[in-house]
Write a protein that holds these residues in place. Structure first.
Motif, PDB file in Angstrom:
ATOM      1  N   VAL A 156      41.615 119.483 -68.660  1.00 48.35           N
ATOM      2  CA  VAL A 156      42.168 118.166 -68.974  1.00 48.35           C
ATOM      3  C   VAL A 156      41.387 117.136 -68.175  1.00 48.35           C
ATOM      4  O   VAL A 156      41.372 117.172 -66.941  1.00 48.35           O
ATOM      5  CB  VAL A 156      43.669 118.093 -68.645  1.00 48.35           C
ATOM      6  N   SER A 157      40.729 116.235 -68.876  1.00 44.65           N
ATOM      7  CA  SER A 157      39.885 115.216 -68.245  1.00 44.65           C
ATOM      8  C   SER A 157      40.514 113.847 -68.432  1.00 44.65           C
ATOM      9  O   SER A 157      41.111 113.561 -69.473  1.00 44.65           O
ATOM     10  CB  SER A 157      38.477 115.244 -68.850  1.00 44.65           C
ATOM     11  N   VAL A 158      40.367 112.998 -67.431  1.00 44.94           N
ATOM     12  CA  VAL A 158      40.942 111.654 -67.437  1.00 44.94           C
ATOM     13  C   VAL A 158      39.820 110.636 -67.401  1.00 44.94           C
ATOM     14  O   VAL A 158      38.942 110.707 -66.532  1.00 44.94           O
ATOM     15  CB  VAL A 158      41.888 111.442 -66.240  1.00 44.94           C
ATOM     16  N   GLY A 159      39.848 109.679 -68.327  1.00 48.46           N
ATOM     17  CA  GLY A 159      38.871 108.608 -68.320  1.00 48.46           C
ATOM     18  C   GLY A 159      37.460 109.121 -68.510  1.00 48.46           C
ATOM     19  O   GLY A 159      37.201 110.116 -69.192  1.00 48.46           O
ATOM     20  N   ALA A 160      36.515 108.431 -67.883  1.00 49.93           N
ATOM     21  CA  ALA A 160      35.101 108.806 -67.948  1.00 49.93           C
ATOM     22  C   ALA A 160      34.787 109.698 -66.756  1.00 49.93           C
ATOM     23  O   ALA A 160      34.646 109.227 -65.635  1.00 49.93           O
ATOM     24  CB  ALA A 160      34.212 107.565 -67.941  1.00 49.93           C
ATOM     25  N   THR A 161      34.708 110.996 -67.000  1.00 49.24           N
ATOM     26  CA  THR A 161      34.415 111.939 -65.922  1.00 49.24           C
ATOM     27  C   THR A 161      32.966 111.778 -65.473  1.00 49.24           C
ATOM     28  O   THR A 161      32.068 111.694 -66.299  1.00 49.24           O
ATOM     29  CB  THR A 161      34.658 113.378 -66.394  1.00 49.24           C
ATOM     30  N   PRO A 162      32.691 111.710 -64.147  1.00 49.40           N
ATOM     31  CA  PRO A 162      31.307 111.612 -63.680  1.00 49.40           C
ATOM     32  C   PRO A 162      30.460 112.776 -64.166  1.00 49.40           C
ATOM     33  O   PRO A 162      30.968 113.819 -64.573  1.00 49.40           O
ATOM     34  CB  PRO A 162      31.464 111.627 -62.146  1.00 49.40           C
ATOM     35  N   GLN A 163      29.137 112.570 -64.147  1.00 48.12           N
ATOM     36  CA  GLN A 163      28.229 113.620 -64.602  1.00 48.12           C
ATOM     37  C   GLN A 163      28.458 114.886 -63.785  1.00 48.12           C
ATOM     38  O   GLN A 163      28.282 114.892 -62.567  1.00 48.12           O
ATOM     39  CB  GLN A 163      26.774 113.151 -64.442  1.00 48.12           C
ATOM     40  N   PRO A 164      28.895 115.988 -64.430  1.00 48.34           N
ATOM     41  CA  PRO A 164      29.223 117.193 -63.658  1.00 48.34           C
ATOM     42  C   PRO A 164      27.977 117.897 -63.151  1.00 48.34           C
ATOM     43  O   PRO A 164      26.896 117.793 -63.736  1.00 48.34           O
ATOM     44  CB  PRO A 164      29.978 118.057 -64.673  1.00 48.34           C
ATOM     45  N   GLN A 222      49.284  99.722 -63.421  1.00 47.94           N
ATOM     46  CA  GLN A 222      49.462 100.688 -64.496  1.00 47.94           C
ATOM     47  C   GLN A 222      48.293 101.652 -64.612  1.00 47.94           C
ATOM     48  O   GLN A 222      48.317 102.541 -65.465  1.00 47.94           O
ATOM     49  CB  GLN A 222      49.655  99.968 -65.829  1.00 47.94           C
ATOM     50  N   GLN A 223      47.275 101.493 -63.794  1.00 52.48           N
ATOM     51  CA  GLN A 223      46.119 102.363 -63.888  1.00 52.48           C
ATOM     52  C   GLN A 223      46.399 103.705 -63.226  1.00 52.48           C
ATOM     53  O   GLN A 223      47.226 103.816 -62.316  1.00 52.48           O
ATOM     54  CB  GLN A 223      44.905 101.700 -63.230  1.00 52.48           C
ATOM     55  N   ARG A 267      42.538 114.312 -77.987  1.00 55.67           N
ATOM     56  CA  ARG A 267      42.269 113.094 -77.210  1.00 55.67           C
ATOM     57  C   ARG A 267      43.462 112.164 -77.366  1.00 55.67           C
ATOM     58  O   ARG A 267      43.968 111.969 -78.470  1.00 55.67           O
ATOM     59  CB  ARG A 267      40.995 112.406 -77.691  1.00 55.67           C
ATOM     60  N   PHE A 268      43.866 111.585 -76.250  1.00 57.91           N
ATOM     61  CA  PHE A 268      44.993 110.662 -76.241  1.00 57.91           C
ATOM     62  C   PHE A 268      44.551 109.387 -75.545  1.00 57.91           C
ATOM     63  O   PHE A 268      44.054 109.427 -74.434  1.00 57.91           O
ATOM     64  CB  PHE A 268      46.194 111.276 -75.518  1.00 57.91           C
ATOM     65  N   ARG A 269      44.721 108.253 -76.214  1.00 59.64           N
ATOM     66  CA  ARG A 269      44.253 106.957 -75.745  1.00 59.64           C
ATOM     67  C   ARG A 269      42.738 106.869 -75.792  1.00 59.64           C
ATOM     68  O   ARG A 269      42.043 107.805 -76.169  1.00 59.64           O
ATOM     69  CB  ARG A 269      44.729 106.663 -74.332  1.00 59.64           C
ATOM     70  N   SER A 270      42.225 105.737 -75.367  1.00 61.39           N
ATOM     71  CA  SER A 270      40.787 105.510 -75.342  1.00 61.39           C
ATOM     72  C   SER A 270      40.443 104.708 -74.100  1.00 61.39           C
ATOM     73  O   SER A 270      41.316 104.173 -73.416  1.00 61.39           O
ATOM     74  CB  SER A 270      40.338 104.756 -76.604  1.00 61.39           C
ATOM     75  N   GLY A 271      39.156 104.630 -73.809  1.00 61.78           N
ATOM     76  CA  GLY A 271      38.693 103.871 -72.663  1.00 61.78           C
ATOM     77  C   GLY A 271      38.970 104.577 -71.352  1.00 61.78           C
ATOM     78  O   GLY A 271      38.989 105.806 -71.265  1.00 61.78           O
ATOM     79  N   THR A 272      39.196 103.773 -70.315  1.00 59.36           N
ATOM     80  CA  THR A 272      39.391 104.335 -68.978  1.00 59.36           C
ATOM     81  C   THR A 272      40.719 105.073 -68.835  1.00 59.36           C
ATOM     82  O   THR A 272      40.878 105.861 -67.916  1.00 59.36           O
ATOM     83  CB  THR A 272      39.327 103.217 -67.921  1.00 59.36           C
ATOM     84  N   GLU A 273      41.671 104.817 -69.734  1.00 58.14           N
ATOM     85  CA  GLU A 273      42.967 105.481 -69.655  1.00 58.14           C
ATOM     86  C   GLU A 273      43.059 106.673 -70.604  1.00 58.14           C
ATOM     87  O   GLU A 273      44.151 107.207 -70.815  1.00 58.14           O
ATOM     88  CB  GLU A 273      44.089 104.484 -69.979  1.00 58.14           C
ATOM     89  N   SER A 274      41.936 107.095 -71.178  1.00 60.12           N
ATOM     90  CA  SER A 274      41.966 108.209 -72.117  1.00 60.12           C
ATOM     91  C   SER A 274      42.194 109.527 -71.389  1.00 60.12           C
ATOM     92  O   SER A 274      41.819 109.695 -70.226  1.00 60.12           O
ATOM     93  CB  SER A 274      40.651 108.280 -72.900  1.00 60.12           C
ATOM     94  N   VAL A 275      42.819 110.457 -72.082  1.00 53.45           N
ATOM     95  CA  VAL A 275      43.058 111.809 -71.583  1.00 53.45           C
ATOM     96  C   VAL A 275      42.561 112.773 -72.652  1.00 53.45           C
ATOM     97  O   VAL A 275      42.991 112.698 -73.803  1.00 53.45           O
ATOM     98  CB  VAL A 275      44.550 112.051 -71.286  1.00 53.45           C
ATOM     99  N   ARG A 276      41.633 113.652 -72.271  1.00 59.43           N
ATOM    100  CA  ARG A 276      41.061 114.620 -73.205  1.00 59.43           C
ATOM    101  C   ARG A 276      41.440 116.036 -72.795  1.00 59.43           C
ATOM    102  O   ARG A 276      41.523 116.339 -71.608  1.00 59.43           O
ATOM    103  CB  ARG A 276      39.536 114.497 -73.252  1.00 59.43           C
ATOM    104  N   VAL A 277      41.641 116.871 -73.795  1.00 58.96           N
ATOM    105  CA  VAL A 277      41.853 118.297 -73.577  1.00 58.96           C
ATOM    106  C   VAL A 277      40.650 119.024 -74.163  1.00 58.96           C
ATOM    107  O   VAL A 277      40.329 118.857 -75.347  1.00 58.96           O
ATOM    108  CB  VAL A 277      43.147 118.785 -74.242  1.00 58.96           C
ATOM    109  N   LEU A 278      39.968 119.800 -73.335  1.00 57.50           N
ATOM    110  CA  LEU A 278      38.774 120.519 -73.753  1.00 57.50           C
ATOM    111  C   LEU A 278      39.052 122.019 -73.711  1.00 57.50           C
ATOM    112  O   LEU A 278      39.639 122.525 -72.747  1.00 57.50           O
ATOM    113  CB  LEU A 278      37.578 120.200 -72.845  1.00 57.50           C
ATOM    114  N   ALA A 279      38.634 122.714 -74.756  1.00 59.03           N
ATOM    115  CA  ALA A 279      38.712 124.169 -74.802  1.00 59.03           C
ATOM    116  C   ALA A 279      37.377 124.744 -74.371  1.00 59.03           C
ATOM    117  O   ALA A 279      36.315 124.328 -74.850  1.00 59.03           O
ATOM    118  CB  ALA A 279      39.063 124.647 -76.204  1.00 59.03           C
ATOM    119  N   VAL A 280      37.424 125.684 -73.442  1.00 58.61           N
ATOM    120  CA  VAL A 280      36.215 126.280 -72.882  1.00 58.61           C
ATOM    121  C   VAL A 280      35.905 127.556 -73.647  1.00 58.61           C
ATOM    122  O   VAL A 280      36.755 128.454 -73.745  1.00 58.61           O
ATOM    123  CB  VAL A 280      36.382 126.572 -71.379  1.00 58.61           C
TER     124      VAL A 280
END
Length: 704
Positions: A494-502, A70-71, A518-531
């Protein structure tokens, strides 16, 4: 020798180990001779399948209810998943061939995804495809074990080990072209020239099919070529041995093995020639935008995995995840060297192990996927030997036999325990969070905005969007992050989980991005960022009215973040009185603003000085350009202060947010560009509007 004495004939050896049944007794007999022909045929071919059913049911259950399945795809699997989706889009097959990746394997995987509904839900289709491939692999493994002479019990146990062992579940749950190449190899092994009593025409067709299946395996995953010498060796050696045995009936030495070897090679070459012609025809076509997307993903995959043919990470990963299965597999392969029939499998396994130790590769899935069926063949043969040794008069041999059977049983028990302990970690599939993010983007992002999605989420977002969605692939280690339209053009990320240091351009963009959903938390989280300051956002300002510049907080402000001091001092009474007076003054002015719609309770809270001054100033500046409606000032649940530092905005320019994409974009861009003391700590879209939260600062007083 007298004339009456018969001429001596060559007889094959008939001696068998005590306790072992003859091969013929396991496959043919007259037990069903009294039944009707159709019923006898059904029983004769259906009874052996009973030993396969437990293994198939076990792998379907373990794979279907495994947290690993499921990952979201990670590592090389994200490139295979996104590349398979991209290369099967309309018009994607064209232009120069993709370099550095098995394009044929991506096409096969993509077609399988589309057949299972991947055009609408790629993640769900990927999980279904991996489950189907795992079941097919286990069934073909059982078939090969039976064809090699293993009993039903031994073949079923070996197939179960290759399907439900912890390392097997992890391998089958990884999106990889090896998941398709291994079934092709097993099919080639099962169709290898059978010889014996098989009709010549059937044997010739089987040889052609075996060669074609081997070629498809190599085209799917080039590292599968390591198994070709062992496949050819085993097929030809088996055919020659059976041909010698047929001399018992005074049949001259036939040329069937040589003819079938030629047919096997012909089938292999024919598939390669057809694939080459198809590649040349497609390569002569101009590359379309869809083809450019697939080529970009292929280039990114080749840059991050320059040596896909070998992987020094395979054996360490296996040793760390499942040392018991690794030990049993190595012991079985070592014992298989004594058997002439299994010697090709042992040599092939040795070649795969050598490739797994290549220091420049990092493929941890392909070598394990190739080793599991080979180990299953050896385990099945060893199980039959152990059953024979159980009745041996010597105690030492009987103990060895029982010890081996206990080792195989221990693998299955450990697999069941690991699977059962993972059940509490089950949660709704990751496509749920990605699907929620997709719905949010559809309703909140206007046309013309550039959206970049991380590769694991990109297929789902692209499949559900009517406009192109860009992709990006953050590297595992520090380095450039490739993307389709370029980071400088991104408006939303759109970022998934813990994105590595950019690093590089990714760091420059994410440094001025704010999480808006933000949807979900932890490694399965999905974030939407506005630039802030995106190229598309600057172009849309003339249409909808650009968001006002937060003049009180220029980006060069050196004001420290509230609460950033390591040892904050308690506020004095004078500071609290000055902050309360500033809140009452700012709130009273905002309450009289005709461009802001408020309820009676919210207006009273503003006039009483209960609302943070930063909230009042931010709303006043926004209302100077866009009429807004404030749905309330919710209290932060973890905040002990009476100061209200949250605001819920429900409409902008008379349009519902986040329902109207253009109004939502204006609001999110304004709030995400706030900096310094006026910066928000979080932004979120709810059914009632856009919720902005400011960090706690009980002594805040606007600068004069």
């Amino acid at each position: 020798m007298s004339a009456d004495e018969p001429e001596p004939r060559f007889e094959p050896p008939t001696g068998t180990a005590r306790g072992r049944r003859r091969e013929s007794s396991r496959h043919r007999g007259d037990r069903f001779a009294g039944l009707p022909p159709w019923l006898a045929w059904t029983f004769r071919h259906g009874v052996p399948l009973i030993s396969l059913l437990p293994a198939v049911l076990a792998v379907a259950l373990a794979q279907g209810l495994s947290p690993q399945a499921q990952q979201l795809p990670t590592g090389d699997a994200r490139f295979a998943f996104a590349g398979a989706f991209a290369i099967t889009q309309p018009g994607a097959l064209g232009g120069p061939p993709l370099a550095g990746v098995p394009a044929f394997g991506w096409v096969e995987l993509g077609l399988l995804l589309r057949a299972l509904g991947g055009s609408a839900a790629p993640l769900l289709a990927a999980r279904s495809a991996l489950l189907l491939l795992a079941v097919v692999t286990v069934a073909l493994t059982w078939w090969c074990c039976r064809r090699a002479g293993a009993s039903g019990l031994a073949a079923g146990a070996a197939a179960a080990v290759a399907g439900v062992a912890p390392i097997a579940v992890a391998t089958h749950a990884t999106v990889s072209v090896a998941a398709i190449a291994v079934p092709w190899l097993l099919l080639a092994l099962a169709l290898a020239p059978p010889g014996g009593d098989v009709a010549p025409r059937r044997a010739d067709l089987a040889a052609l099919g075996a060669g074609a299946a081997a070629a498809l395996a190599v085209l799917t995953a080039p590292p599968a070529a390591v198994a070709l010498p062992g496949l050819a060796w085993g097929a030809l050696a088996s055919g020659s041995a059976r041909a010698r045995l047929r001399l018992v009936d005074d049949v001259p030495r036939p040329s069937a093995p040589r003819r079938r070897a030629v047919l096997l090679a012909a089938g292999f070459v024919a598939v390669l020639v057809v694939a080459g012609v198809v590649a040349l025809v497609l390569g002569s076509r101009p590359r379309t935008p869809a083809g450019s997307v697939a080529a970009g993903i292929a280039a990114a995959a080749a840059a991050q995995a320059p040596f896909p043919a070998a992987g020094s990470a395979a054996i360490p990963a296996w040793l760390g995840a499942d040392p018991l299965t690794l030990l049993v597999a190595l012991v079985a392969l070592a014992l298989a060297v004594r058997s002439r029939r299994l010697l090709p499998a042992s040599v092939t396994a040795l070649l795969v192990l050598v490739g797994s130790l290549w220091p420049d590769g990092h493929d941890a899935v392909g070598p394990v996927a190739l080793l599991l069926p080979l180990a299953a063949l050896a385990i099945a043969a060893a199980v039959d030997e152990a059953v024979v040794l159980l009745g041996h008069p010597r105690l030492q041999r009987s103990v060895v036999g029982s010890g081996w059977l206990m080792g195989v049983a221990a693998v299955l028990v450990v697999a069941a325990v690991v699977w059962a302990t993972g059940l509490p970690r089950l949660q709704p599939g990751p496509d749920g969070a990605v699907a929620q993010a997709s719905g949010w983007l559809r309703t909140s992002v206007p046309a013309g905005q550039v959206v970049l999605a991380e590769l694991p989420a990109w297929p789902t977002l692209q499949a559900s969007s009517s406009r192109p969605v860009g992709w990006y692939a953050p590297p595992v280690t520090a380095g450039p992050a490739p993307s389709s339209p370029g980071w400088s053009r991104a408006d939303y990320v759109v970022s998934v989980g813990a994105t590595p240091q950019p690093t590089g351009s990714a760091a420059a963009v994410l440094g001025r991005a704010e999480t808006v959903a933000r949807f979900r938390s932890g490694t399965e989280s999905v974030r939407v960022l506005a630039v802030a300051g995106g190229a598309a956002g600057r172009g849309s300002g003339s249409q909808a009215g650009s968001a006002p510049s937060p003049s009180p907080t220029p980006s060069s402000s050196t004001t420290p973040w509230p609460g950033s001091q390591p040892t904050p001092t308690p506020p004095s009474a004078a500071q609290l009185q000055a902050s309360a007076a500033a809140r009452r003054q700012a709130g009273a002015q905002l309450a009289q603003n005709p461009r802001i719609t408020l309820t009676g309770a919210d207006r009273a809270a503003l006039e009483a000085g209960l609302v943070d001054s930063r909230v009042a100033i931010v709303l006043a500046q926004l209302a100077a350009v866009h009429p807004i409606t404030v749905a309330g000032f919710p209290r932060v649940s973890t905040d002990g202060s009476e100061v209200l530092r949250q605001v819920l905005i429900s409409t902008v320019d008379g349009k519902r947010v986040p329902g109207d994409p253009r109004s939502t974009d204006v609001l999110l861009r304004y709030l995400s560009r706030l900096r310094g003391m006026f910066a928000t700590s979080s932004l979120g879209a709810t059914t009632g509007g856009v919720l902005a939260t400011f960090p706690p600062d009980p002594t805040f007083v606007p600068p004069s």
